[in-house]
Design a protein around this motif. Structure first.
Motif, mmCIF file in Angstrom:
data_model
loop_
_atom_site.group_PDB
_atom_site.id
_atom_site.type_symbol
_atom_site.label_atom_id
_atom_site.label_comp_id
_atom_site.label_asym_id
_atom_site.label_seq_id
_atom_site.Cartn_x
_atom_site.Cartn_y
_atom_site.Cartn_z
ATOM 1 N N ARG A 128 0.831 -1.207 0.000
ATOM 2 C CA ARG A 128 0.000 0.000 0.000
ATOM 3 C C ARG A 128 0.863 1.252 0.000
ATOM 4 N N ILE A 129 0.260 2.333 -0.474
ATOM 5 C CA ILE A 129 0.848 3.660 -0.376
ATOM 6 C C ILE A 129 -0.258 4.650 -0.037
ATOM 7 N N PHE A 130 0.134 5.811 0.467
ATOM 8 C CA PHE A 130 -0.787 6.943 0.614
ATOM 9 C C PHE A 130 -0.671 7.817 -0.625
ATOM 10 N N VAL A 131 -1.814 8.286 -1.129
ATOM 11 C CA VAL A 131 -1.825 9.249 -2.224
ATOM 12 C C VAL A 131 -2.727 10.419 -1.831
ATOM 13 N N PRO A 132 -2.375 11.641 -2.268
ATOM 14 C CA PRO A 132 -3.209 12.803 -1.938
ATOM 15 C C PRO A 132 -4.506 12.810 -2.724
ATOM 16 N N THR A 133 -5.544 13.372 -2.106
ATOM 17 C CA THR A 133 -6.828 13.588 -2.762
ATOM 18 C C THR A 133 -7.208 15.058 -2.605
ATOM 19 N N ALA A 134 -8.350 15.432 -3.151
ATOM 20 C CA ALA A 134 -8.773 16.828 -3.089
ATOM 21 C C ALA A 134 -9.005 17.307 -1.663
ATOM 22 N N ASP A 135 -9.402 16.380 -0.769
ATOM 23 C CA ASP A 135 -9.697 16.807 0.599
ATOM 24 C C ASP A 135 -8.952 15.992 1.651
ATOM 25 N N GLY A 136 -7.861 15.318 1.268
ATOM 26 C CA GLY A 136 -7.105 14.551 2.261
ATOM 27 C C GLY A 136 -6.169 13.558 1.611
ATOM 28 N N ILE A 137 -6.274 12.284 2.002
ATOM 29 C CA ILE A 137 -5.463 11.227 1.422
ATOM 30 C C ILE A 137 -6.292 9.954 1.261
ATOM 31 N N GLN A 138 -5.768 9.044 0.456
ATOM 32 C CA GLN A 138 -6.394 7.755 0.198
ATOM 33 C C GLN A 138 -5.314 6.681 0.251
ATOM 34 N N THR A 139 -5.661 5.499 0.762
ATOM 35 C CA THR A 139 -4.741 4.371 0.599
ATOM 36 C C THR A 139 -4.954 3.772 -0.788
ATOM 37 N N LYS A 140 -3.881 3.241 -1.345
ATOM 38 C CA LYS A 140 -3.934 2.693 -2.692
ATOM 39 C C LYS A 140 -2.964 1.526 -2.773
ATOM 40 N N ALA A 141 -3.295 0.527 -3.585
ATOM 41 C CA ALA A 141 -2.371 -0.584 -3.799
ATOM 42 C C ALA A 141 -1.138 -0.087 -4.538
ATOM 43 N N PHE A 142 0.035 -0.469 -4.051
ATOM 44 C CA PHE A 142 1.271 -0.123 -4.749
ATOM 45 C C PHE A 142 1.401 -0.943 -6.021
ATOM 46 N N ASP A 143 1.119 -2.230 -5.917
ATOM 47 C CA ASP A 143 1.105 -3.134 -7.065
ATOM 48 C C ASP A 143 -0.297 -3.724 -7.161
ATOM 49 N N GLU A 144 -1.091 -3.214 -8.095
ATOM 50 C CA GLU A 144 -2.483 -3.653 -8.221
ATOM 51 C C GLU A 144 -2.591 -5.164 -8.434
ATOM 52 N N GLY A 145 -1.603 -5.762 -9.084
ATOM 53 C CA GLY A 145 -1.641 -7.184 -9.376
ATOM 54 C C GLY A 145 -1.485 -8.067 -8.158
ATOM 55 N N LYS A 146 -0.961 -7.493 -7.060
ATOM 56 C CA LYS A 146 -0.749 -8.269 -5.849
ATOM 57 C C LYS A 146 -1.837 -8.046 -4.794
ATOM 58 N N MET A 147 -2.786 -7.162 -5.066
ATOM 59 C CA MET A 147 -3.857 -6.897 -4.100
ATOM 60 C C MET A 147 -4.842 -8.061 -4.104
ATOM 61 N N THR A 148 -5.053 -8.661 -2.905
ATOM 62 C CA THR A 148 -5.944 -9.816 -2.812
ATOM 63 C C THR A 148 -7.284 -9.495 -2.174
ATOM 64 N N ASP A 149 -7.317 -8.604 -1.183
ATOM 65 C CA ASP A 149 -8.570 -8.265 -0.513
ATOM 66 C C ASP A 149 -8.511 -6.806 -0.069
ATOM 67 N N PRO A 150 -9.183 -5.901 -0.790
ATOM 68 C CA PRO A 150 -9.117 -4.476 -0.459
ATOM 69 C C PRO A 150 -10.088 -4.026 0.633
ATOM 70 N N SER A 151 -10.922 -4.917 1.137
ATOM 71 C CA SER A 151 -12.081 -4.514 1.941
ATOM 72 C C SER A 151 -11.736 -3.693 3.176
ATOM 73 N N LEU A 152 -10.660 -4.040 3.875
ATOM 74 C CA LEU A 152 -10.333 -3.329 5.110
ATOM 75 C C LEU A 152 -9.054 -2.501 5.009
ATOM 76 N N ILE A 153 -8.448 -2.472 3.831
ATOM 77 C CA ILE A 153 -7.175 -1.767 3.738
ATOM 78 C C ILE A 153 -7.172 -0.621 2.723
ATOM 79 N N ILE A 154 -8.225 -0.493 1.911
ATOM 80 C CA ILE A 154 -8.331 0.625 0.982
ATOM 81 C C ILE A 154 -9.454 1.545 1.476
ATOM 82 N N TYR A 155 -9.092 2.764 1.830
ATOM 83 C CA TYR A 155 -10.042 3.712 2.415
ATOM 84 C C TYR A 155 -9.409 5.095 2.412
ATOM 85 N N ALA A 156 -10.167 6.095 2.827
ATOM 86 C CA ALA A 156 -9.662 7.466 2.947
ATOM 87 C C ALA A 156 -9.363 7.744 4.418
ATOM 88 N N PRO A 157 -8.091 7.736 4.838
ATOM 89 C CA PRO A 157 -7.776 7.976 6.248
ATOM 90 C C PRO A 157 -8.015 9.423 6.688
#
Length: 234
Positions: A47-76
């Motif tokens: 995972r990495i943090f990326v900026p958004t218009a009103d904060g940040i978002q978590t994002k997969a660093f390597d999309e091909g290796k992401m197995t379950d985004p349910s609890l790890i991809i969100y806007a912190p």
């Protein structure tokens, strides 16, 4: 409560999980935010943090290796008007939506529980920073692993002292299941400017487990946000 050196507090725990630090800068001119994530599994570490218009978002660093985004991809982190919301999950959006409806973060968190990741039942930690530098913190956790019983704790800090803050995290350390955070948020030092603060947090998180860090200083006179993102995966 005893004031604890931030570097010492962070370095003393190999796996605090996800953490929020809120407080006041040493010069008393800025509200201070830090949010970090750690990971033990390949999925969590991807995972990495990326900026958004009103904060940040978590994002997969390597999309091909992401197995379950349910609890790890969100806007912190999200900003709603002159408030800044910081959480370790999708309750960020719950708080944002409830604030839009004219109610406070407590109403939002009464709708939520801990994460459904048995047997850990990871706590949901949340914070709201106000324009005057005051802030709220909350933790929702299971009652000693009881999946049917949610414990909700709310903490409110009106006048944080310069160079001090509060630190809350999901786990007390490594283990199986992972032991949930216990007690009040820890009173910690907030060292230096944004650069120093960022370096202190990142350098003292466990090198094997740290994944990403977001830090922010909010000028209490102008409301300007100045932030930094540090990602292990670059």
């Amino acid at each position: 409560m005893k004031l604890t050196d931030l570097a010492q507090e962070l370095s003393s725990c190999t796996y605090p999980g996800r953490g929020i630090i809120l407080g006041r800068s040493e010069d008393n001119g800025s509200a201070v935010i830090a949010y970090f994530i750690m990971g033990r599994s390949e999925n969590s570490r991807n995972r990495i943090f990326v900026p958004t218009a009103d904060g940040i978002q978590t994002k997969a660093f390597d999309e091909g290796k992401m197995t379950d985004p349910s609890l790890i991809i969100y806007a912190p982190v999200r900003q709603y008007q002159d408030k800044t919301i910081v959480t370790n999950g999708d309750q960020t959006d719950t708080i944002y939506d409830v604030m839009q409806a004219g109610r406070c973060y407590r109403h939002a968190l009464l709708q939520r529980t801990f994460e459904p990741d048995s047997p850990n039942f990871t706590p949901r930690i949340s914070g709201v920073v106000k324009p005057n530098g005051g802030f709220n913190l909350s933790i929702l956790k299971s009652d000693n692993g009881d999946k049917d019983n949610t414990l909700r704790y709310f903490y409110e800090y009106e006048n944080c002292r310069a160079g001090q803050g509060r630190y809350i995290h999901t786990y007390l350390g490594d283990g199986s299941p992972l032991p949930s955070f216990d007690g009040e948020p820890t009173l910690v030092t907030i060292p230096g400017n944004l650069e120093t603060f960022t370096r202190t947090v990142w350098d003292n998180l466990n090198s094997d487990n740290k994944v990403s860090l977001y830090t922010c200083f909010i000028d209490l006179q102008t409301g300007k946000h100045t932030s930094k993102i540090v990602n292990r995966n670059v």
